[in-house]
Design a protein around this motif. Structure first.
Motif, short mmCIF file in Angstrom:
data_model
loop_
_atom_site.label_atom_id
_atom_site.label_comp_id
_atom_site.label_asym_id
_atom_site.label_seq_id
_atom_site.Cartn_x
_atom_site.Cartn_y
_atom_site.Cartn_z
N ALA A 1 -2.93 -7.03 -2.11
CA ALA A 1 -2.78 -5.81 -1.32
C ALA A 1 -2.68 -6.13 0.17
O ALA A 1 -1.86 -5.55 0.89
CB ALA A 1 -3.96 -4.88 -1.58
N ALA A 2 -3.51 -7.07 0.64
CA ALA A 2 -3.49 -7.46 2.05
C ALA A 2 -2.15 -8.09 2.42
O ALA A 2 -1.58 -7.82 3.48
CB ALA A 2 -4.63 -8.42 2.33
N THR A 3 -1.64 -8.94 1.53
CA THR A 3 -0.37 -9.61 1.80
C THR A 3 0.79 -8.63 1.84
O THR A 3 1.62 -8.66 2.75
CB THR A 3 -0.10 -10.69 0.73
OG1 THR A 3 -1.18 -11.63 0.71
CG2 THR A 3 1.20 -11.44 1.03
N TYR B 1 -5.16 -9.21 11.77
CA TYR B 1 -5.53 -7.80 11.71
C TYR B 1 -4.60 -7.02 10.79
O TYR B 1 -5.04 -6.08 10.10
CB TYR B 1 -5.50 -7.21 13.12
CG TYR B 1 -5.78 -5.73 13.19
CD1 TYR B 1 -7.06 -5.23 12.97
CD2 TYR B 1 -4.75 -4.83 13.46
CE1 TYR B 1 -7.32 -3.86 13.02
CE2 TYR B 1 -5.00 -3.46 13.52
CZ TYR B 1 -6.27 -2.99 13.30
OH TYR B 1 -6.52 -1.64 13.35
N ASP B 2 -3.33 -7.39 10.75
CA ASP B 2 -2.36 -6.66 9.93
C ASP B 2 -2.66 -6.79 8.44
O ASP B 2 -2.28 -5.92 7.65
CB ASP B 2 -0.95 -7.18 10.22
CG ASP B 2 -0.50 -6.89 11.64
OD1 ASP B 2 -0.49 -5.70 12.01
OD2 ASP B 2 -0.19 -7.83 12.38
N ILE C 1 2.25 -22.20 0.51
CA ILE C 1 3.56 -21.73 0.95
C ILE C 1 4.18 -20.83 -0.10
O ILE C 1 4.66 -19.72 0.20
CB ILE C 1 4.50 -22.92 1.24
CG1 ILE C 1 3.97 -23.76 2.39
CG2 ILE C 1 5.92 -22.43 1.53
CD1 ILE C 1 4.75 -25.04 2.64
N VAL C 2 4.16 -21.27 -1.34
CA VAL C 2 4.86 -20.58 -2.42
C VAL C 2 4.25 -19.21 -2.72
O VAL C 2 4.98 -18.25 -2.97
CB VAL C 2 4.88 -21.46 -3.69
CG1 VAL C 2 5.30 -20.65 -4.91
CG2 VAL C 2 5.83 -22.63 -3.50
N THR C 3 2.94 -19.10 -2.70
CA THR C 3 2.29 -17.83 -3.05
C THR C 3 2.72 -16.69 -2.13
O THR C 3 3.19 -15.64 -2.61
CB THR C 3 0.76 -17.97 -3.06
OG1 THR C 3 0.39 -19.03 -3.96
CG2 THR C 3 0.09 -16.68 -3.53
N PRO C 4 2.60 -16.84 -0.80
CA PRO C 4 3.08 -15.75 0.05
C PRO C 4 4.60 -15.61 0.04
O PRO C 4 5.12 -14.50 0.21
CB PRO C 4 2.57 -16.13 1.45
CG PRO C 4 2.33 -17.60 1.39
CD PRO C 4 1.92 -17.89 -0.02
N THR D 1 4.76 -5.28 4.77
CA THR D 1 5.27 -3.97 5.15
C THR D 1 5.26 -3.80 6.66
O THR D 1 6.23 -3.30 7.26
CB THR D 1 4.44 -2.86 4.49
OG1 THR D 1 4.45 -3.03 3.07
CG2 THR D 1 5.00 -1.49 4.82
N ARG D 2 4.19 -4.23 7.30
CA ARG D 2 4.07 -4.10 8.75
C ARG D 2 5.04 -5.02 9.48
O ARG D 2 5.45 -4.72 10.61
CB ARG D 2 2.63 -4.38 9.19
CG ARG D 2 1.66 -3.28 8.79
CD ARG D 2 0.26 -3.56 9.30
NE ARG D 2 0.19 -3.58 10.75
CZ ARG D 2 0.12 -2.51 11.52
NH1 ARG D 2 0.15 -1.30 10.97
NH2 ARG D 2 0.04 -2.64 12.83
#
Length: 207
Positions: free
Chosen positions: A65-67, A83-84, A184-187, A72-73
Motif C-alpha cells: 500500500a505504501a509503495t 513521507y510520500d 530493485i526488482v520488488t519496487p 501514485t504521488r
C-alpha cells in the motif's frame, strides 16, 4: 516460422506490454533510490520482527500500500520522499490488511496445491492493492475487491499473463543474485504493475 515471428512482433499484446514496461521502468528510475531504500528498510523491519509468527504476512500488505501510494504521488511530483510512502489513508487500513492478507493466502495455498493454480491466483489478484487504495465507498467488502481484480484478469488475461511471466522471471533473476536484486526488482514490479493497472482501467473507461 518466419510468419510466426512476424505475428509475434506485431502482436497488439506485445506492443501494449512493451509500452507498459517502458513506462513502469521510467517510473521506477525517476525515484529508484527512494523506492529501493524503502524496500530495504521494510526488509530490515521484517528481519527484526521475524521472531513473531506470521509477522511478515501481517505487515506486507502495508508495504504494498505504501509503495503504490508513493507511485501514485509520483505522477504529480517529480521527486519522492519517505513521507510520500506514509500517506496511506488511515480509514483504509482495515481494507488494505484484509484484501492483502486474503489474496496472499489464496495464492499461497494455490501454489501448495499445484503451481498452475498459484500462478492463476497471483495474476488474478495483481490489482487488489491499487483497487483498495482507490476505493471510496466505506462499506466495500474485501471479497468484492478480490472479485473485481479477478474480473479485470478474466477480461485482459493475455497481457496480464504475459506481465506475470515477466514478473516471475525478474524475481528469479533477483533471487539468483543472492537476493540483492530484490531491492530493485520488488519496487520495479510494483511500478510496472501500476502502469498496467492504469492502462487497463483507461481502456475499460473508453469502452
Amino acid at each position: 516460422m518466419n510468419q510466426l515471428l512476424i505475428n509475434f512482433k506485431e502482436s497488439k499484446t506485445i506492443n501494449e506490454l512493451s509500452e507498459v514496461l517502458d513506462t513502469g521502468w521510467q517510473t521506477y528510475k525517476d525515484n529508484a533510490l527512494i523506492y529501493s531504500g524503502f524496500t530495504l528498510a521494510f526488509t530490515l523491519l521484517v528481519w527484526i520482527l521475524s521472531a513473531i509468527p506470521f509477522s511478515s504476512c501481517l505487515i506486507t500488505p502495508f508495504y504494498l500500500a505504501a509503495t503504490y501510494t508513493a507511485i501514485t504521488r509520483s505522477e504529480t511530483q517529480k521527486q519522492l520522499t519517505i513521507y510520500d510512502f506514509l500517506l496511506i489513508p488511515k480509514e483504509k487500513f482495515n481494507l488494505i490488511f484484509i484484501t492483502g492478507s486474503l489474496s496472499t493466502l489464496i495464492t499461497f495455498f494455490g501454489v501448495i496445491l499445484f503451481i498452475i493454480p498459484g500462478i492463476y491466483f497471483f495474476a488474478s489478484y495483481l490489482f487488489v492493492m491499487p483497487l483498495s487504495l482507490e476505493q471510496d465507498e466505506q462499506n466495500t467488502k474485501a471479497w468484492e475487491l478480490l472479485e473485481k481484480s479477478r474480473k479485470i484478469f478474466s477480461e485482459n488475461y493475455q497481457i496480464i499473463l504475459a506481465a506475470t511471466l515477466i514478473y516471475l522471471v525478474l524475481a528469479l533473476l533477483a533471487v539468483l543474485s543472492l537476493g540483492l536484486g530484490l531491492f530493485i526488482v520488488t519496487p520495479l514490479i510494483a511500478c510496472i504493475n501500476y502502469q498496467l493497472y492504469k492502462k487497463l482501467k483507461l481502456q475499460n473507461v473508453a469502452l
